[in-house]
Design a protein around this motif. Structure first.
Motif, PDB file in Angstrom:
ATOM      1  N   CYS A  10       0.736  -1.322  -0.018  1.00 22.52           N
ATOM      2  CA  CYS A  10      -0.002   0.030   0.145  1.00 22.52           C
ATOM      3  C   CYS A  10       0.725   1.252   0.003  1.00 22.52           C
ATOM      4  N   GLU A  11       0.765   2.181  -1.009  1.00 21.35           N
ATOM      5  CA  GLU A  11       1.603   3.390  -1.172  1.00 21.35           C
ATOM      6  C   GLU A  11       2.942   3.065  -1.226  1.00 21.35           C
ATOM      7  N   TYR A  26      -3.599  -9.246  -6.657  1.00 16.40           N
ATOM      8  CA  TYR A  26      -4.984  -8.752  -6.902  1.00 16.40           C
ATOM      9  C   TYR A  26      -5.003  -7.376  -6.454  1.00 16.40           C
ATOM     10  N   ASP A  27      -5.569  -6.285  -7.183  1.00 21.96           N
ATOM     11  CA  ASP A  27      -5.740  -4.987  -6.630  1.00 21.96           C
ATOM     12  C   ASP A  27      -6.846  -4.704  -5.888  1.00 21.96           C
ATOM     13  N   MET A  28      -6.637  -3.763  -4.737  1.00 21.94           N
ATOM     14  CA  MET A  28      -7.764  -3.572  -3.817  1.00 21.94           C
ATOM     15  C   MET A  28      -8.121  -2.068  -3.819  1.00 21.94           C
ATOM     16  N   GLY A  29      -7.926  -1.512  -4.928  1.00 24.23           N
ATOM     17  CA  GLY A  29      -8.106  -0.168  -5.192  1.00 24.23           C
ATOM     18  C   GLY A  29      -7.370   0.810  -4.005  1.00 24.23           C
ATOM     19  N   GLU A  30      -7.893   1.679  -3.500  1.00 22.03           N
ATOM     20  CA  GLU A  30      -7.314   2.662  -2.451  1.00 22.03           C
ATOM     21  C   GLU A  30      -6.663   1.903  -1.146  1.00 22.03           C
ATOM     22  N   TRP A  31      -6.882   0.632  -1.174  1.00 27.21           N
ATOM     23  CA  TRP A  31      -6.142  -0.199   0.097  1.00 27.21           C
ATOM     24  C   TRP A  31      -4.946  -1.029  -0.284  1.00 27.21           C
ATOM     25  N   ARG A  50      -2.679  -3.345  -2.967  1.00 31.26           N
ATOM     26  CA  ARG A  50      -2.816  -4.678  -3.757  1.00 31.26           C
ATOM     27  C   ARG A  50      -1.956  -5.869  -3.040  1.00 31.26           C
TER      28      ARG A  50
END
Length: 140
Positions: free
Chosen positions: A30-31, A72-77, A79
């Motif tokens: 994340c980020e 997988y991608d979790m959007g704003e949270w 991947r």
């Protein structure tokens, strides 16, 4: 060992006598920051079987027969990255080693709490759930 939420899973004693051919792990990113420890590890052994070690929502240790999942991608949270060369952990040095013994430990009413794998070179690795996260450490 039977977890009230996740069932018995796979008997990890089936790993005894098998060589660990590959280890795949998943990590939360994340980020641009990766989790300190993997979320899951999959031990792919000399028989071609894949054993997943992870933690459950009830803080139990899950050991099951399962193939690695896709990233997988979790959007704003962030991947979830999945692969063989994504980071260091206590099991990684044991690719090519044979599992000599397995010991399981349970928490009353909660199922498996800890798993310890001993290898043919005498090294041991402990897997447990630490505050809900998978923790892999070299046992002494």
């Amino acid at each position: 060992m039977h977890c009230p939420l996740h069932g018995a899973g796979t008997d990890p004693a089936r790993l005894v006598g098998r060589t660990i051919r590959r280890i795949v792990a998943s990590w939360h990113v994340c980020e641009g920051e990766r989790s300190e420890a993997p979320l899951d590890v999959w031990l792919i052994d000399s028989e071609g079987d894949s054993t997943r070690i992870s933690t459950g929502s009830d803080r139990c240790l899950i050991v099951e027969s399962a193939a690695p999942h896709e990233p997988y991608d979790m959007g704003e949270w962030g991947r979830i990255d999945v692969g063989e060369d994504l980071g260091d952990h206590a099991l990684l040095p044991h690719v090519g080693a044979t599992v000599a013994s397995v010991a399981e430990f349970a928490a009353p009413g909660a199922g498996r709490a800890r798993l310890e794998l001993s290898f043919d070179d005498g090294a041991r690795v402990r897997a447990d759930c630490w505050h809900g996260d998978l923790r892999l450490t070299r046992a002494r």
